[in-house]
Design a protein around this motif. Structure first.
Motif, PDB file in Angstrom:
ATOM      1  N   PRO A 444       0.251  -1.155   0.252  1.00 59.27           N
ATOM      2  CA  PRO A 444      -0.297   0.014  -0.103  1.00 59.27           C
ATOM      3  C   PRO A 444       0.804   1.340  -0.030  1.00 59.27           C
ATOM      4  O   PRO A 444       0.646   2.311  -0.680  1.00 59.27           O
ATOM      5  N   GLU A 445       1.744   1.835   0.542  1.00 58.95           N
ATOM      6  CA  GLU A 445       2.947   2.177   0.751  1.00 58.95           C
ATOM      7  C   GLU A 445       3.311   2.540  -0.894  1.00 58.95           C
ATOM      8  O   GLU A 445       3.218   3.966  -1.222  1.00 58.95           O
ATOM      9  N   LEU A 446       4.188   1.570  -1.333  1.00 56.25           N
ATOM     10  CA  LEU A 446       4.659   2.605  -2.521  1.00 56.25           C
ATOM     11  C   LEU A 446       3.589   2.138  -3.912  1.00 56.25           C
ATOM     12  O   LEU A 446       3.546   3.376  -4.629  1.00 56.25           O
ATOM     13  N   GLN A 447       1.807   1.573  -3.840  1.00 55.33           N
ATOM     14  CA  GLN A 447       0.783   1.807  -4.371  1.00 55.33           C
ATOM     15  C   GLN A 447       1.191   3.555  -3.970  1.00 55.33           C
ATOM     16  O   GLN A 447       0.697   4.790  -5.259  1.00 55.33           O
ATOM     17  N   ASP A 448       0.678   4.382  -2.876  1.00 49.47           N
ATOM     18  CA  ASP A 448       0.208   5.401  -2.294  1.00 49.47           C
ATOM     19  C   ASP A 448       1.367   6.416  -2.657  1.00 49.47           C
ATOM     20  O   ASP A 448       1.103   7.966  -3.461  1.00 49.47           O
ATOM     21  N   ARG A 449       2.219   6.246  -3.033  1.00 49.81           N
ATOM     22  CA  ARG A 449       3.441   6.889  -3.306  1.00 49.81           C
ATOM     23  C   ARG A 449       3.310   7.171  -5.094  1.00 49.81           C
ATOM     24  O   ARG A 449       3.452   8.570  -5.459  1.00 49.81           O
ATOM     25  N   TYR A 450       2.772   6.042  -5.540  1.00 50.03           N
ATOM     26  CA  TYR A 450       2.466   6.473  -7.291  1.00 50.03           C
ATOM     27  C   TYR A 450       1.649   7.069  -7.133  1.00 50.03           C
ATOM     28  O   TYR A 450       1.642   8.550  -8.572  1.00 50.03           O
ATOM     29  N   VAL A 451       0.316   7.178  -6.853  1.00 48.55           N
ATOM     30  CA  VAL A 451      -1.025   8.294  -7.155  1.00 48.55           C
ATOM     31  C   VAL A 451      -0.330   9.690  -6.140  1.00 48.55           C
ATOM     32  O   VAL A 451      -0.632  10.640  -7.098  1.00 48.55           O
ATOM     33  N   ASP A 452       0.370   9.751  -5.938  1.00 47.42           N
ATOM     34  CA  ASP A 452       1.461  11.097  -5.175  1.00 47.42           C
ATOM     35  C   ASP A 452       1.925  11.693  -6.047  1.00 47.42           C
ATOM     36  O   ASP A 452       1.774  12.894  -6.225  1.00 47.42           O
ATOM     37  N   GLN A 453       3.055  11.130  -6.397  1.00 44.04           N
ATOM     38  CA  GLN A 453       3.847  11.077  -7.938  1.00 44.04           C
ATOM     39  C   GLN A 453       2.529  11.470  -9.071  1.00 44.04           C
ATOM     40  O   GLN A 453       3.059  12.819  -9.785  1.00 44.04           O
ATOM     41  N   LEU A 454       1.759  10.620  -9.134  1.00 43.81           N
ATOM     42  CA  LEU A 454       0.825  11.487 -10.541  1.00 43.81           C
ATOM     43  C   LEU A 454       0.667  12.649  -9.927  1.00 43.81           C
ATOM     44  O   LEU A 454       0.051  13.554 -11.079  1.00 43.81           O
ATOM     45  N   LEU A 455      -0.577  12.707  -8.781  1.00 44.89           N
ATOM     46  CA  LEU A 455      -0.988  13.981  -8.609  1.00 44.89           C
ATOM     47  C   LEU A 455      -0.070  14.972  -8.417  1.00 44.89           C
ATOM     48  O   LEU A 455      -0.235  16.593  -9.149  1.00 44.89           O
TER      49      LEU A 455
END
Length: 473
Positions: A444-455
Protein backbone atom coordinates in the motif's frame (compact mmCIF):
# COMPACT_ATOMS: atom_id res chain seq x y z
CA UNK A 1 -11.96 23.71 -2.50
CA UNK A 2 -12.09 25.83 -5.67
CA UNK A 3 -9.75 28.42 -4.18
CA UNK A 4 -7.08 25.84 -3.30
CA UNK A 5 -4.82 25.62 -6.36
CA UNK A 6 -3.38 22.33 -5.13
CA UNK A 7 -6.80 20.63 -5.22
CA UNK A 8 -7.89 19.21 -8.54
CA UNK A 9 -11.13 18.41 -10.28
CA UNK A 10 -10.39 15.43 -12.55
CA UNK A 11 -12.86 14.05 -15.09
CA UNK A 12 -12.52 10.33 -15.94
CA UNK A 13 -14.03 8.64 -18.97
CA UNK A 14 -13.28 4.89 -19.26
CA UNK A 15 -14.28 2.59 -22.12
CA UNK A 16 -17.63 0.85 -21.66
CA UNK A 17 -16.18 -2.36 -20.22
CA UNK A 18 -16.03 -3.27 -16.55
CA UNK A 19 -12.42 -4.38 -16.97
CA UNK A 20 -11.72 -0.72 -17.75
CA UNK A 21 -14.24 1.00 -15.48
CA UNK A 22 -13.10 -0.80 -12.31
CA UNK A 23 -9.39 0.23 -12.52
CA UNK A 24 -10.52 3.78 -13.32
CA UNK A 25 -12.75 3.71 -10.25
CA UNK A 26 -9.90 2.31 -8.09
CA UNK A 27 -7.67 5.19 -9.17
CA UNK A 28 -10.55 7.64 -8.59
CA UNK A 29 -10.90 6.40 -5.01
CA UNK A 30 -7.17 6.70 -4.33
CA UNK A 31 -7.16 10.25 -5.67
CA UNK A 32 -10.34 11.24 -3.81
CA UNK A 33 -8.82 10.00 -0.55
CA UNK A 34 -6.25 12.77 -0.94
CA UNK A 35 -8.84 15.53 -1.08
CA UNK A 36 -9.41 15.91 -4.81
CA UNK A 37 -12.70 15.81 -6.71
CA UNK A 38 -13.52 13.27 -9.42
CA UNK A 39 -16.22 13.31 -12.07
CA UNK A 40 -16.56 9.67 -13.11
CA UNK A 41 -18.41 9.55 -16.43
CA UNK A 42 -20.24 6.59 -17.94
CA UNK A 43 -23.71 5.55 -19.00
CA UNK A 44 -26.64 5.22 -16.57
CA UNK A 45 -26.76 1.42 -16.46
CA UNK A 46 -23.00 1.13 -16.06
CA UNK A 47 -22.94 3.66 -13.22
CA UNK A 48 -25.73 1.74 -11.48
CA UNK A 49 -23.73 -1.51 -11.72
CA UNK A 50 -20.48 -0.16 -10.27
CA UNK A 51 -19.43 -1.23 -6.77
CA UNK A 52 -20.82 1.09 -4.12
CA UNK A 53 -18.54 3.91 -3.09
CA UNK A 54 -17.34 4.11 0.51
CA UNK A 55 -19.51 6.69 2.32
CA UNK A 56 -16.39 8.74 3.11
CA UNK A 57 -15.76 9.28 -0.63
CA UNK A 58 -19.29 9.70 -1.95
CA UNK A 59 -19.10 13.51 -1.77
CA UNK A 60 -15.74 13.58 -3.62
CA UNK A 61 -16.57 11.19 -6.50
CA UNK A 62 -19.45 12.44 -8.63
CA UNK A 63 -20.95 9.70 -10.79
CA UNK A 64 -22.02 11.34 -14.05
CA UNK A 65 -24.58 9.54 -16.23
CA UNK A 66 -24.56 10.25 -19.97
CA UNK A 67 -27.29 8.32 -21.82
CA UNK A 68 -25.85 6.11 -24.56
CA UNK A 69 -27.18 7.01 -28.04
CA UNK A 70 -29.25 4.37 -29.77
CA UNK A 71 -27.36 2.57 -32.53
CA UNK A 72 -28.74 0.10 -35.06
CA UNK A 73 -27.78 -3.52 -34.27
CA UNK A 74 -26.94 -2.70 -30.65
CA UNK A 75 -29.31 -4.61 -28.34
CA UNK A 76 -31.60 -2.57 -26.11
CA UNK A 77 -30.07 -1.75 -22.70
CA UNK A 78 -26.62 -2.83 -23.89
CA UNK A 79 -24.22 -0.32 -22.36
CA UNK A 80 -21.11 -2.42 -21.68
CA UNK A 81 -19.16 -5.17 -23.41
CA UNK A 82 -20.57 -7.67 -20.91
CA UNK A 83 -24.03 -6.99 -22.40
CA UNK A 84 -23.20 -8.02 -25.97
CA UNK A 85 -21.56 -10.91 -27.83
CA UNK A 86 -18.09 -10.12 -29.13
CA UNK A 87 -19.28 -9.58 -32.71
CA UNK A 88 -21.57 -6.72 -31.58
CA UNK A 89 -18.88 -4.76 -29.71
CA UNK A 90 -18.24 -2.59 -32.84
CA UNK A 91 -21.75 -1.17 -32.43
CA UNK A 92 -20.93 -0.29 -28.82
CA UNK A 93 -17.90 1.65 -30.09
CA UNK A 94 -20.16 3.45 -32.55
CA UNK A 95 -22.50 4.36 -29.68
CA UNK A 96 -19.48 5.58 -27.68
CA UNK A 97 -18.62 7.94 -30.53
CA UNK A 98 -22.15 9.30 -30.26
CA UNK A 99 -21.24 10.65 -26.80
CA UNK A 100 -18.99 13.33 -28.31
CA UNK A 101 -21.55 16.15 -28.01
CA UNK A 102 -22.73 15.19 -24.48
CA UNK A 103 -19.08 15.02 -23.39
CA UNK A 104 -18.43 18.46 -24.87
CA UNK A 105 -21.39 19.90 -22.98
CA UNK A 106 -20.28 18.26 -19.73
CA UNK A 107 -16.69 19.50 -20.02
CA UNK A 108 -17.85 22.99 -20.94
CA UNK A 109 -20.12 23.29 -17.91
CA UNK A 110 -17.90 21.52 -15.36
CA UNK A 111 -14.44 22.81 -16.43
CA UNK A 112 -12.26 20.05 -14.89
CA UNK A 113 -8.54 20.65 -14.40
CA UNK A 114 -7.72 17.41 -16.25
CA UNK A 115 -9.49 14.79 -18.34
CA UNK A 116 -8.28 11.18 -18.04
CA UNK A 117 -9.71 9.18 -20.93
CA UNK A 118 -9.44 5.68 -22.37
CA UNK A 119 -7.80 4.81 -25.69
CA UNK A 120 -10.98 4.42 -27.79
CA UNK A 121 -12.54 7.97 -27.80
CA UNK A 122 -9.72 9.51 -29.87
CA UNK A 123 -11.95 12.52 -30.55
CA UNK A 124 -11.73 13.68 -26.94
CA UNK A 125 -8.33 15.48 -26.83
CA UNK A 126 -9.15 18.05 -29.56
CA UNK A 127 -12.55 18.64 -27.97
CA UNK A 128 -10.98 19.17 -24.52
CA UNK A 129 -8.18 21.35 -25.91
CA UNK A 130 -10.74 23.69 -27.46
CA UNK A 131 -11.97 24.20 -23.89
CA UNK A 132 -8.39 24.63 -22.57
CA UNK A 133 -8.58 21.35 -20.62
CA UNK A 134 -5.42 19.18 -20.64
CA UNK A 135 -5.84 15.47 -21.27
CA UNK A 136 -4.07 12.27 -20.29
CA UNK A 137 -4.74 8.93 -21.93
CA UNK A 138 -5.02 6.53 -18.98
CA UNK A 139 -4.24 3.01 -20.15
CA UNK A 140 -5.44 0.14 -18.01
CA UNK A 141 -3.13 -1.98 -20.18
CA UNK A 142 0.48 -2.28 -18.99
CA UNK A 143 3.29 -0.37 -20.73
CA UNK A 144 4.40 -3.47 -22.67
CA UNK A 145 0.96 -3.52 -24.31
CA UNK A 146 0.88 0.22 -25.04
CA UNK A 147 4.30 -0.15 -26.68
CA UNK A 148 2.69 -2.39 -29.33
CA UNK A 149 0.83 0.67 -30.69
CA UNK A 150 2.49 2.59 -33.50
CA UNK A 151 4.09 5.95 -32.65
CA UNK A 152 3.17 8.89 -34.90
CA UNK A 153 6.35 9.16 -36.97
CA UNK A 154 6.89 5.45 -37.70
CA UNK A 155 5.32 3.53 -40.59
CA UNK A 156 3.46 0.40 -39.48
CA UNK A 157 4.02 -2.38 -42.00
CA UNK A 158 1.91 -4.99 -40.18
CA UNK A 159 -0.80 -6.10 -42.60
CA UNK A 160 -1.51 -9.80 -42.01
CA UNK A 161 -2.32 -11.64 -38.77
CA UNK A 162 1.10 -13.32 -39.01
CA UNK A 163 2.76 -9.89 -38.78
CA UNK A 164 1.38 -9.49 -35.26
CA UNK A 165 3.02 -12.71 -34.07
CA UNK A 166 6.36 -10.83 -33.91
CA UNK A 167 7.18 -7.79 -31.75
CA UNK A 168 6.85 -4.51 -33.70
CA UNK A 169 10.01 -3.06 -35.23
CA UNK A 170 10.06 0.00 -32.94
CA UNK A 171 10.76 -2.07 -29.81
CA UNK A 172 14.59 -1.94 -29.74
CA UNK A 173 15.31 -4.60 -27.11
CA UNK A 174 14.73 -8.38 -27.18
CA UNK A 175 11.22 -9.43 -26.19
CA UNK A 176 8.75 -12.21 -26.97
CA UNK A 177 5.69 -10.02 -26.35
CA UNK A 178 3.47 -10.55 -29.37
CA UNK A 179 0.24 -12.36 -30.17
CA UNK A 180 0.11 -16.03 -31.06
CA UNK A 181 -1.64 -16.69 -34.34
CA UNK A 182 -4.92 -17.94 -32.83
CA UNK A 183 -5.03 -14.89 -30.52
CA UNK A 184 -4.63 -12.26 -33.23
CA UNK A 185 -6.88 -14.11 -35.71
CA UNK A 186 -9.80 -13.81 -33.29
CA UNK A 187 -9.52 -10.01 -32.97
CA UNK A 188 -7.77 -9.06 -36.23
CA UNK A 189 -10.71 -7.18 -37.81
CA UNK A 190 -11.33 -5.06 -34.71
CA UNK A 191 -7.65 -4.21 -34.25
CA UNK A 192 -6.93 -3.36 -37.89
CA UNK A 193 -10.33 -2.27 -39.19
CA UNK A 194 -10.26 -4.76 -42.04
CA UNK A 195 -13.88 -5.73 -41.40
CA UNK A 196 -16.67 -3.15 -41.06
CA UNK A 197 -15.35 -1.84 -37.75
CA UNK A 198 -13.75 1.45 -38.83
CA UNK A 199 -12.18 3.33 -37.18
CA UNK A 200 -10.00 0.46 -35.99
CA UNK A 201 -8.78 -0.01 -32.44
CA UNK A 202 -5.21 0.64 -33.59
CA UNK A 203 -6.23 3.90 -35.25
CA UNK A 204 -8.12 5.01 -32.16
CA UNK A 205 -5.18 4.17 -29.88
CA UNK A 206 -2.62 5.82 -32.17
CA UNK A 207 -4.62 9.07 -32.35
CA UNK A 208 -5.27 9.07 -28.60
CA UNK A 209 -1.55 8.69 -27.88
CA UNK A 210 -0.67 11.32 -30.45
CA UNK A 211 -3.17 13.96 -29.29
CA UNK A 212 -3.09 13.62 -25.49
CA UNK A 213 -0.82 15.79 -23.33
CA UNK A 214 0.43 12.94 -21.14
CA UNK A 215 0.23 9.16 -20.94
CA UNK A 216 -0.85 7.56 -17.66
CA UNK A 217 -0.27 3.80 -17.42
CA UNK A 218 -1.32 1.13 -14.95
CA UNK A 219 2.26 0.06 -14.32
CA UNK A 220 5.27 0.67 -12.11
CA UNK A 221 8.99 1.25 -12.58
CA UNK A 222 9.86 -1.85 -10.56
CA UNK A 223 8.19 -4.06 -13.17
CA UNK A 224 8.49 -2.22 -16.49
CA UNK A 225 11.45 0.16 -16.47
CA UNK A 226 12.33 -0.73 -20.07
CA UNK A 227 8.86 -0.27 -21.52
CA UNK A 228 8.05 2.89 -19.56
CA UNK A 229 11.28 4.51 -20.76
CA UNK A 230 10.52 3.36 -24.31
CA UNK A 231 7.04 4.94 -24.25
CA UNK A 232 8.57 8.28 -23.23
CA UNK A 233 11.03 8.08 -26.16
CA UNK A 234 8.46 6.93 -28.71
CA UNK A 235 5.83 9.55 -27.91
CA UNK A 236 7.98 12.43 -26.66
CA UNK A 237 5.67 13.28 -23.79
CA UNK A 238 5.42 12.50 -20.07
CA UNK A 239 4.58 8.90 -19.12
CA UNK A 240 3.36 8.54 -15.54
CA UNK A 241 2.73 5.11 -13.99
CA UNK A 242 -0.13 4.80 -11.50
CA UNK A 243 1.18 1.72 -9.73
CA UNK A 244 -0.66 -1.60 -10.07
CA UNK A 245 -3.87 -0.48 -8.30
CA UNK A 246 -4.08 -3.65 -6.18
CA UNK A 247 -7.37 -4.64 -4.53
CA UNK A 248 -7.99 -3.32 -1.05
CA UNK A 249 -8.99 -6.23 1.16
CA UNK A 250 -10.96 -5.16 4.18
CA UNK A 251 -11.50 -7.84 6.80
CA UNK A 252 -11.79 -10.68 4.30
CA UNK A 253 -12.19 -13.11 7.19
CA UNK A 254 -14.64 -10.92 9.06
CA UNK A 255 -18.16 -11.76 7.95
CA UNK A 256 -19.64 -9.07 10.21
CA UNK A 257 -18.20 -6.34 7.98
CA UNK A 258 -18.95 -8.16 4.76
CA UNK A 259 -21.79 -7.17 2.46
CA UNK A 260 -21.59 -10.52 0.63
CA UNK A 261 -21.48 -12.69 3.75
CA UNK A 262 -24.07 -15.12 2.39
CA UNK A 263 -21.92 -15.81 -0.68
CA UNK A 264 -18.54 -15.91 1.06
CA UNK A 265 -19.51 -18.06 4.04
CA UNK A 266 -20.00 -21.42 2.22
CA UNK A 267 -16.98 -20.78 -0.01
CA UNK A 268 -14.78 -20.06 3.00
CA UNK A 269 -16.10 -23.13 4.78
CA UNK A 270 -15.05 -25.33 1.83
CA UNK A 271 -11.65 -23.63 1.43
CA UNK A 272 -10.94 -24.00 5.17
CA UNK A 273 -11.13 -27.79 4.77
CA UNK A 274 -8.43 -27.91 2.07
CA UNK A 275 -4.69 -28.22 2.59
CA UNK A 276 -2.60 -25.06 2.39
CA UNK A 277 -1.43 -24.20 -1.12
CA UNK A 278 -3.20 -27.03 -2.94
CA UNK A 279 -6.42 -25.55 -4.38
CA UNK A 280 -6.54 -24.45 -8.02
CA UNK A 281 -8.80 -21.41 -8.35
CA UNK A 282 -10.28 -21.23 -11.86
CA UNK A 283 -11.90 -18.07 -13.26
CA UNK A 284 -11.81 -16.41 -16.65
CA UNK A 285 -13.40 -13.04 -15.92
CA UNK A 286 -16.81 -11.84 -16.95
CA UNK A 287 -16.29 -11.78 -20.73
CA UNK A 288 -13.91 -14.60 -21.67
CA UNK A 289 -16.27 -17.40 -22.60
CA UNK A 290 -14.71 -20.83 -23.25
CA UNK A 291 -16.56 -22.77 -25.94
CA UNK A 292 -18.04 -26.22 -25.41
CA UNK A 293 -14.87 -28.09 -26.36
CA UNK A 294 -12.73 -25.84 -24.15
CA UNK A 295 -15.07 -26.30 -21.16
CA UNK A 296 -14.83 -30.06 -21.65
CA UNK A 297 -11.01 -30.12 -21.77
CA UNK A 298 -10.70 -27.76 -18.77
CA UNK A 299 -13.08 -29.95 -16.74
CA UNK A 300 -11.38 -33.21 -17.62
CA UNK A 301 -7.98 -31.60 -17.05
CA UNK A 302 -9.02 -30.51 -13.56
CA UNK A 303 -10.26 -34.03 -12.87
CA UNK A 304 -7.06 -35.60 -14.24
CA UNK A 305 -4.81 -33.31 -12.18
CA UNK A 306 -6.02 -34.83 -8.90
CA UNK A 307 -5.87 -31.35 -7.30
CA UNK A 308 -8.72 -29.73 -5.37
CA UNK A 309 -10.29 -26.92 -7.40
CA UNK A 310 -12.79 -24.08 -7.15
CA UNK A 311 -14.10 -23.21 -10.61
CA UNK A 312 -16.18 -20.07 -11.14
CA UNK A 313 -18.00 -21.05 -14.33
CA UNK A 314 -20.06 -18.09 -15.47
CA UNK A 315 -21.01 -17.00 -18.95
CA UNK A 316 -21.90 -13.53 -20.17
CA UNK A 317 -24.17 -15.22 -22.72
CA UNK A 318 -27.49 -16.85 -21.92
CA UNK A 319 -26.18 -20.24 -23.06
CA UNK A 320 -24.92 -22.50 -20.27
CA UNK A 321 -22.45 -25.02 -21.60
CA UNK A 322 -22.83 -28.52 -20.15
CA UNK A 323 -20.00 -30.16 -18.23
CA UNK A 324 -18.84 -33.70 -19.19
CA UNK A 325 -21.21 -36.43 -18.08
CA UNK A 326 -20.59 -37.44 -14.48
CA UNK A 327 -17.85 -34.85 -13.96
CA UNK A 328 -19.40 -33.18 -10.91
CA UNK A 329 -20.20 -36.56 -9.30
CA UNK A 330 -16.69 -37.88 -9.87
CA UNK A 331 -15.06 -34.74 -8.41
CA UNK A 332 -17.57 -34.18 -5.59
CA UNK A 333 -15.81 -33.05 -2.43
CA UNK A 334 -12.53 -32.42 -4.24
CA UNK A 335 -13.90 -29.77 -6.55
CA UNK A 336 -16.57 -27.07 -6.64
CA UNK A 337 -18.19 -25.65 -9.77
CA UNK A 338 -19.66 -22.27 -8.80
CA UNK A 339 -22.07 -20.78 -11.35
CA UNK A 340 -22.75 -17.33 -9.92
CA UNK A 341 -20.63 -14.37 -8.84
CA UNK A 342 -17.84 -15.20 -6.36
CA UNK A 343 -15.62 -12.88 -4.27
CA UNK A 344 -12.39 -13.42 -6.20
CA UNK A 345 -10.13 -11.30 -4.00
CA UNK A 346 -11.18 -13.17 -0.87
CA UNK A 347 -10.71 -16.54 -2.53
CA UNK A 348 -7.22 -15.63 -3.73
CA UNK A 349 -6.37 -14.33 -0.26
CA UNK A 350 -7.22 -17.71 1.30
CA UNK A 351 -4.18 -19.77 2.26
CA UNK A 352 -5.51 -22.98 0.69
CA UNK A 353 -5.16 -21.56 -2.84
CA UNK A 354 -1.97 -22.70 -4.55
CA UNK A 355 -2.51 -21.55 -8.13
CA UNK A 356 -4.83 -19.50 -10.34
CA UNK A 357 -5.97 -20.78 -13.74
CA UNK A 358 -6.76 -17.45 -15.40
CA UNK A 359 -7.41 -15.73 -18.73
CA UNK A 360 -4.60 -13.28 -18.02
CA UNK A 361 -6.66 -10.09 -17.69
CA UNK A 362 -4.38 -7.67 -15.85
CA UNK A 363 -6.74 -6.99 -12.93
CA UNK A 364 -6.82 -10.73 -12.20
CA UNK A 365 -3.02 -10.86 -12.55
CA UNK A 366 -2.62 -8.05 -10.01
CA UNK A 367 -4.96 -9.79 -7.57
CA UNK A 368 -3.11 -13.11 -7.95
CA UNK A 369 0.36 -11.68 -7.40
CA UNK A 370 -0.82 -9.49 -4.52
CA UNK A 371 -1.57 -12.75 -2.70
CA UNK A 372 1.44 -14.64 -4.11
CA UNK A 373 -0.59 -17.04 -6.24
CA UNK A 374 1.26 -18.35 -9.32
CA UNK A 375 -0.64 -18.16 -12.59
CA UNK A 376 -1.55 -20.83 -15.11
CA UNK A 377 -2.68 -18.95 -18.22
CA UNK A 378 -5.33 -19.67 -20.84
CA UNK A 379 -5.92 -16.57 -22.99
CA UNK A 380 -9.11 -15.66 -24.85
CA UNK A 381 -9.31 -12.00 -25.95
CA UNK A 382 -7.82 -8.51 -26.25
CA UNK A 383 -4.57 -7.84 -24.37
CA UNK A 384 -4.52 -11.24 -22.65
CA UNK A 385 -2.03 -12.72 -25.13
CA UNK A 386 0.39 -9.83 -24.58
CA UNK A 387 -0.01 -10.18 -20.82
CA UNK A 388 0.67 -13.92 -21.03
CA UNK A 389 3.92 -13.38 -22.96
CA UNK A 390 4.97 -10.72 -20.45
CA UNK A 391 4.35 -13.03 -17.48
CA UNK A 392 5.96 -15.93 -19.28
CA UNK A 393 9.12 -13.89 -19.96
CA UNK A 394 9.41 -13.08 -16.28
CA UNK A 395 8.53 -16.62 -15.16
CA UNK A 396 5.54 -15.36 -13.17
CA UNK A 397 2.99 -17.33 -15.16
CA UNK A 398 2.95 -20.60 -17.08
CA UNK A 399 1.01 -20.77 -20.35
CA UNK A 400 -0.92 -23.96 -21.08
CA UNK A 401 0.44 -25.47 -24.35
CA UNK A 402 -1.96 -24.94 -27.27
CA UNK A 403 -2.18 -25.42 -31.02
CA UNK A 404 -0.85 -22.22 -32.55
CA UNK A 405 -3.35 -22.12 -35.41
CA UNK A 406 -6.66 -22.77 -33.66
CA UNK A 407 -5.80 -22.41 -29.94
CA UNK A 408 -6.99 -25.91 -29.08
CA UNK A 409 -5.58 -27.66 -26.02
CA UNK A 410 -5.99 -31.01 -24.31
CA UNK A 411 -7.07 -32.21 -20.90
CA UNK A 412 -3.57 -33.67 -20.51
CA UNK A 413 -1.90 -30.29 -21.07
CA UNK A 414 -4.28 -28.69 -18.55
CA UNK A 415 -3.57 -31.35 -15.90
CA UNK A 416 0.19 -31.30 -16.47
CA UNK A 417 0.33 -27.48 -16.35
CA UNK A 418 -1.65 -27.33 -13.10
CA UNK A 419 0.50 -29.94 -11.38
CA UNK A 420 3.70 -28.30 -12.61
CA UNK A 421 2.86 -24.87 -11.20
CA UNK A 422 1.17 -25.95 -7.95
CA UNK A 423 3.16 -29.03 -6.93
CA UNK A 424 6.24 -29.94 -8.90
CA UNK A 425 9.87 -28.94 -8.44
CA UNK A 426 10.05 -27.61 -11.99
CA UNK A 427 7.29 -25.12 -11.14
CA UNK A 428 9.10 -23.74 -8.09
CA UNK A 429 10.42 -20.82 -10.18
CA UNK A 430 6.84 -19.56 -10.75
CA UNK A 431 5.93 -19.89 -7.08
CA UNK A 432 9.11 -18.08 -6.01
CA UNK A 433 8.85 -15.28 -8.55
CA UNK A 434 5.32 -14.27 -7.56
CA UNK A 435 6.46 -14.19 -3.93
CA UNK A 436 9.30 -11.85 -4.90
CA UNK A 437 6.85 -9.52 -6.65
CA UNK A 438 4.39 -9.27 -3.75
CA UNK A 439 6.09 -6.10 -2.52
CA UNK A 440 5.64 -4.47 -5.93
CA UNK A 441 2.00 -5.48 -6.42
CA UNK A 442 0.62 -5.52 -2.89
CA UNK A 443 2.46 -2.79 -0.97
CA UNK A 444 0.00 0.00 0.00
CA UNK A 445 2.85 2.43 0.73
CA UNK A 446 4.37 1.93 -2.73
CA UNK A 447 0.94 2.37 -4.33
CA UNK A 448 0.42 5.54 -2.29
CA UNK A 449 3.71 6.98 -3.56
CA UNK A 450 2.68 6.37 -7.16
CA UNK A 451 -0.60 8.22 -6.63
CA UNK A 452 1.29 11.11 -4.99
CA UNK A 453 3.66 11.30 -7.96
CA UNK A 454 0.76 11.31 -10.42
CA UNK A 455 -1.05 14.04 -8.49
CA UNK A 456 2.13 16.08 -8.24
CA UNK A 457 2.42 15.96 -12.02
CA UNK A 458 -1.25 16.85 -12.55
CA UNK A 459 -1.14 19.77 -10.08
CA UNK A 460 2.10 21.13 -11.52
CA UNK A 461 0.91 20.87 -15.13
CA UNK A 462 -2.78 21.72 -14.90
CA UNK A 463 -2.21 24.95 -16.85
CA UNK A 464 -0.25 23.03 -19.46
CA UNK A 465 -2.29 24.31 -22.40
CA UNK A 466 -1.73 27.93 -21.42
CA UNK A 467 2.02 27.63 -21.89
CA UNK A 468 3.65 28.57 -25.20
CA UNK A 469 4.58 24.94 -25.99
CA UNK A 470 2.01 22.51 -24.61
CA UNK A 471 3.37 19.04 -23.80
CA UNK A 472 2.80 16.70 -26.70
CA UNK A 473 3.28 19.30 -29.45
Amino acid sequence: MAEDSSKLHIAMFPWLAFGHMIPYLELAKLIAQKGHTISFISTPRNIDRLPKLPPSLSSSIHLVKLPLPQVENLPENAEATIDVPYEKVPYLKKALDGLEDPMAKFLETSSPDWLLFDFLPYWLPPLAHNLRIPTAMFSIFIAACVAQIKPTDIQDDREKPEDFTRPPKWIPFPTTIAFRLFEITKIFDAITGQGDTHPSDLYRAEKSLQLCDAIVVRSCWELETDFLNLLTELHNKPVIPTGQLPPVVVAYNNEDDDHDEATWKPIKKWLDKQETGTVVYVAFGSEANPNQEEVREIALGLELSGLPFFWVLRSSSTIELPLPDGFEDRTKGRGVVWKTWAPQVKILAHESVGGFLSHGGWSSVVEAITFQRPLILLTFLADQGWNARFLEERKMGYVIPRNDNDGSFSQDSVAESLRLVVLEEAGQVYRENVKKMKGVFGDPELQDRYVDQLLNFLVTNKNILLSPKPIGN
